[in-house]
Scaffold this motif. Structure first.
Motif, short mmCIF file in Angstrom:
data_model
loop_
_atom_site.label_atom_id
_atom_site.label_comp_id
_atom_site.label_asym_id
_atom_site.label_seq_id
_atom_site.Cartn_x
_atom_site.Cartn_y
_atom_site.Cartn_z
N MET A 133 75.39 46.30 -15.33
CA MET A 133 74.08 45.94 -15.88
C MET A 133 73.14 45.56 -14.74
SD MET A 133 73.21 43.03 -18.76
CE MET A 133 71.52 42.79 -19.31
N THR A 134 71.99 46.19 -14.67
CA THR A 134 71.05 45.91 -13.59
C THR A 134 70.24 44.66 -13.88
OG1 THR A 134 69.39 47.33 -14.63
CG2 THR A 134 70.85 48.35 -12.99
N LYS A 135 69.97 43.92 -12.83
CA LYS A 135 69.22 42.68 -12.95
C LYS A 135 67.72 42.98 -12.99
CE LYS A 135 68.99 38.14 -10.75
NZ LYS A 135 69.44 37.33 -9.59
N GLU A 136 67.00 42.32 -13.91
CA GLU A 136 65.57 42.56 -14.03
C GLU A 136 64.84 42.07 -12.79
OE1 GLU A 136 61.80 41.43 -16.97
OE2 GLU A 136 63.85 40.74 -17.43
N ARG A 137 63.94 42.92 -12.27
CA ARG A 137 63.20 42.59 -11.05
C ARG A 137 62.09 41.60 -11.36
NH1 ARG A 137 58.59 44.51 -8.42
NH2 ARG A 137 58.69 44.45 -6.14
N ARG A 138 61.98 40.55 -10.54
CA ARG A 138 60.94 39.53 -10.71
C ARG A 138 60.12 39.44 -9.43
NH1 ARG A 138 63.36 34.68 -10.54
NH2 ARG A 138 65.35 35.56 -9.88
N LEU A 139 58.86 39.05 -9.58
CA LEU A 139 58.02 38.79 -8.42
C LEU A 139 58.34 37.40 -7.88
CD1 LEU A 139 54.57 40.17 -9.62
CD2 LEU A 139 56.10 41.21 -7.96
N PRO A 140 58.21 37.18 -6.57
CA PRO A 140 58.48 35.85 -6.02
C PRO A 140 57.45 34.83 -6.48
CG PRO A 140 57.59 37.32 -4.34
CD PRO A 140 57.85 38.16 -5.54
N SER A 141 57.89 33.62 -6.74
CA SER A 141 56.99 32.53 -7.12
C SER A 141 56.35 31.94 -5.87
CB SER A 141 57.76 31.44 -7.85
OG SER A 141 58.73 30.86 -6.98
N GLY A 142 55.38 31.05 -6.07
CA GLY A 142 54.75 30.37 -4.93
C GLY A 142 55.75 29.60 -4.10
N LYS A 143 56.74 28.97 -4.77
CA LYS A 143 57.76 28.20 -4.05
C LYS A 143 58.63 29.10 -3.19
CE LYS A 143 58.10 24.35 -7.34
NZ LYS A 143 58.99 23.63 -8.29
N ILE A 144 58.97 30.28 -3.72
CA ILE A 144 59.80 31.21 -2.95
C ILE A 144 59.02 31.76 -1.76
CG2 ILE A 144 60.89 33.49 -3.02
CD1 ILE A 144 61.85 32.84 -5.81
N ILE A 161 59.44 43.53 -1.94
CA ILE A 161 59.87 42.50 -2.89
C ILE A 161 58.70 41.91 -3.67
CG2 ILE A 161 61.85 41.91 -1.41
CD1 ILE A 161 60.39 39.28 -0.72
N GLY A 162 57.48 42.42 -3.43
CA GLY A 162 56.32 41.99 -4.20
C GLY A 162 55.58 40.79 -3.65
N ALA A 163 55.91 40.38 -2.42
CA ALA A 163 55.26 39.19 -1.85
C ALA A 163 53.75 39.41 -1.68
CB ALA A 163 55.89 38.84 -0.50
N LEU A 164 53.36 40.61 -1.24
CA LEU A 164 51.94 40.88 -1.03
C LEU A 164 51.17 40.88 -2.35
CD1 LEU A 164 52.04 43.68 1.71
CD2 LEU A 164 52.12 41.19 1.96
N GLU A 165 51.80 41.37 -3.40
CA GLU A 165 51.15 41.38 -4.72
C GLU A 165 50.88 39.96 -5.21
OE1 GLU A 165 52.16 42.87 -9.30
OE2 GLU A 165 53.35 43.63 -7.61
N VAL A 166 51.84 39.07 -5.01
CA VAL A 166 51.67 37.68 -5.44
C VAL A 166 50.57 36.99 -4.64
CG1 VAL A 166 52.82 35.42 -5.58
CG2 VAL A 166 54.05 37.50 -6.24
N ILE A 167 50.57 37.23 -3.34
CA ILE A 167 49.53 36.63 -2.49
C ILE A 167 48.15 37.12 -2.92
CG2 ILE A 167 48.61 36.55 -0.14
CD1 ILE A 167 51.52 36.70 0.83
N GLY A 168 48.05 38.41 -3.25
CA GLY A 168 46.79 38.96 -3.72
C GLY A 168 46.29 38.26 -4.97
#
Length: 473
Positions: free
Chosen positions: A1-12, A333-340
Motif C-alpha cells: 500500500m502506497t503512502k499518501e504524499r503530503r506537503l511539508p508543514s511550516g515546522k518541517i 518534496i514540495g518545499a518550494l510550493e509551500v514557501i510560495g
C-alpha cells in the motif's frame, strides 16, 4: 500500500533549514571536512523527510537529476573558463595584463579602477566567471603588488564582475531572468538600471576613498617593481599577447555562444604559449587540462599564476552538482510550493512583494547553490503576487536578480562563491564584507520597494491598448 504524499508543514520546513545550517557549519567549522560531504549528508536528510511525507525514492531521484540538469549551463562554462585560465596564463595574456596594469594604474585609485575594468570586461562578455578568471586575476596580481589587502581587492574585483553579470544583454542570467519573468530583455535591463547605476557609482566612490586612505601616494612601490621584473624575465610581454582577449571579447559582443567562444579563446592561449612563450605544442595543449606551472621567483605571483585548467575546476563542479541536487530535492518534496503559499499571504504591497521575491531567490542560492536555481525560485514562487497586485513583471525580474544573481558570491557553497574563492585565492567569508556592490544592490532594491520609487507602470497588453484607443476615438 502506497503512502499518501503530503506537503511539508511550516515546522518541517523550519526543521530542514535548521538541520541544513547545523550540518553545513559542523562539517566546515568543527569537523573541517569538505563542503561536498556536508551537501551529500544533506541529500540524505532531505530524502528522509521526503520519505516521511510519502514521496518515493524514485520521485526524489528525478528531482535531483532535474535540479542538476537546470545548472548544467554553469558547469559547462566552468569547464571552459578553467581551460581558458590555464592557457591565458601560459600564453602570457594574464601576465601582460598585470604588467601593463602596474605601469598604468595609480595605486591610490586602483581599487576603483579594478572594479571599473572588471565591470567593463563583464559587460562586454556577459560572464562574471570569465571576467574574474582573466581581468580579475590580473587585478589581484596588481593589487597585491601595490601592497593592498588582498580581500579588499577581491571585493572590488567581484563587485565589477557582477555589474556585468547582472546588466549585460549577453549574460545568461540576465537573459534567463527576463525569459522566466516573461519580460522583454531590454525592459528588464532598464528596470535594473535604476538600482545598478546608483549602486555602481556609490561602490566606486567607496573604493576610491578607501584606496586613497590606504595608499596616500607615499607608499613603497618596491613590490610592484619586483613583480614587473619577475614577469618580464619569465614571459614575453607585448601587446600581441592581448590579441586572444580582444578576439574573445569581440566574439562575445557579437552574441556568439559563450562556451565555444571561451574554449576557442583557450585554444588561442595554447597557441600563443607555443609561438611566443617557448612552450612545446603538447605542453601548451596540456595547460588546457592541467593549468600552468611556472616560477617567476616571486611567491605570491607564483601562487596567483599557478592555476587554471579543467582539473582546477573539478572540485568546484562536484560541489555545484551536489548543491543543485539539494535544490532539486527540495522542489520534489514540495518545499518550494509551500514557501510560495506562505509568501503569497504576506505579499500585500510593493515592499513585501520585493522582500519575498528577494528571499525566494536567495533561498535558491542558499539551498540550491547556483544562480540558475535562484532565478527559478525567485520567479516561480512569487510571480503570481505581481499579477494579483497589478505590478509590472519587470519589477519581478529586477527583484529576482537582486536576491539571486548578486548573492551567489556571498554563499560559500554556491557556484559563484566557490568559483570566486578558488579563482582569486581568497575565501568567501574573507572578501564578503568588501563586496559592496552586492550589498548596495540589495539595500537600494528594498528602499525602492518600500517607498514605491522607480516602480515601472505595468505594460498594457495589445488587447488593452486597442480597447483604450476605441474608447478615446
Amino acid at each position: 500500500m502506497t503512502k499518501e504524499r503530503r506537503l511539508p508543514s511550516g515546522k518541517i520546513l523550519a526543521l530542514i533549514l535548521v538541520m541544513f545550517v547545523v550540518i553545513m557549519f559542523s562539517f566546515i567549522l568543527l569537523l573541517e571536512l569538505p563542503i561536498q560531504l556536508a551537501l551529500l549528508t544533506i541529500w540524505f536528510m532531505i530524502m528522509a523527510v521526503g520519505l516521511y511525507l510519502g514521496n518515493s525514492y524514485f520521485q526524489m531521484e528525478k528531482g535531483i537529476l532535474k535540479g542538476i540538469y537546470e545548472g548544467m549551463g554553469a558547469i559547462l562554462i566552468l569547464i571552459a573558463v578553467g581551460a581558458l585560465i590555464g592557457t591565458w596564463i601560459a600564453g602570457g595574456v594574464v601576465p601582460t595584463l598585470i604588467y601593463y596594469g602596474l605601469n598604468i594604474i595609480s595605486p591610490s585609485i586602483f581599487l576603483m579602477a579594478a572594479m571599473i575594468i572588471c565591470a567593463i570586461t563583464a559587460l562586454s562578455t556577459g560572464t562574471s566567471f570569465g571576467s574574474a578568471g582573466t581581468a580579475g586575476i590580473a587585478m589581484m596580481g596588481i593589487g597585491e603588488s601595490f601592497g593592498l589587502p588582498i580581500y579588499l581587492v577581491a571585493g572590488a574585483v567581484i563587485s565589477g564582475c557582477y555589474v556585468g553579470d547582472k546588466m549585460s544583454p549577453l549574460s545568461d542570467t540576465t537573459v534567463m531572468t527576463a525569459s522566466l519573468s516573461k519580460v522583454d530583455l531590454f525592459r528588464h535591463i532598464k528596470s535594473m538600471s535604476y538600482v545598478s547605476i546608483p549602486a555602481f557609482v556609490i561602490a566606486a566612490i567607496l573604493y576610491w576613498i578607501v584606496g586613497a586612505v590606504l595608499y596616500s601616494g607615499s607608499g613603497d612601490l618596491t613590490i610592484a617593481e619586483e613583480t614587473m621584473a619577475g614577469l618580464a624575465s619569465t614571459f614575453n610581454i607585448s601587446w600581441v599577447m592581448l590579441i586572444p582577449a580582444a578576439i574573445v571579447i569581440a566574439l562575445l559582443v557579437m552574441r556568439m555562444p559563450s562556451v565555444p567562444v571561451i574554449l576557442f579563446g583557450a585554444l588561442l592561449g595554447s597557441l600563443w604559449a607555443t609561438w611566443f612563450q617557448g612552450y612545446g605544442f603538447i605542453e601548451a595543449i596540456q595547460t588546457l587540462y592541467s593549468g600552468s606551472s611556472l616560477s617567476t621567483g616571486i611567491a605570491f605571483i607564483d601562487n596567483l599564476l599557478n592555476r587554471g585548467g579543467i582539473t582546477f575546476m573539478l572540485e568546484v563542479i562536484l560541489l555545484i552538482i551536489l548543491a543543485l541536487g539539494v535544490g532539486g530535492l527540495l522542489q520534489s518534496i514540495g518545499a518550494l510550493e509551500v514557501i510560495g503559499n506562505i509568501f503569497a499571504n504576506w505579499a500585500t504591497n510593493t515592499g513585501n512583494v520585493t522582500l519575498t521575491t528577494m528571499l525566494a531567490a536567495f533561498f535558491g542560492v542558499f539551498f540550491g547553490g547556483a544562480a540558475y536555481v535562484s532565478l527559478l525560485t525567485g520567479t516561480k514562487i512569487t510571480e503570481e503576487n505581481y499579477d494579483r497586485l497589478n505590478l509590472d513583471r519587470s519589477l519581478l525580474s529586477r527583484n529576482t536578480e537582486a536576491g539571486g544573481t548578486v548573492t551567489t558570491p556571498m554563499v560559500p557553497w554556491s557556484d559563484g562563491g566557490v568559483f570566486m574563492a578558488a579563482t582569486l585565492g581568497v575565501s568567501t567569508l574573507a572578501y564578503l564584507p568588501f563586496f559592496w556592490y552586492g550589498f548596495l544592490v540589495m539595500i537600494i532594491t528594498l528602499i525602492y520597494g518600500y517607498t514605491g520609487k522607480f516602480i515601472l507602470e505595468k505594460e498594457k497588453t495589445k488587447v488593452e491598448k486597442e480597447n483604450i484607443n476605441e474608447q478615446t476615438a
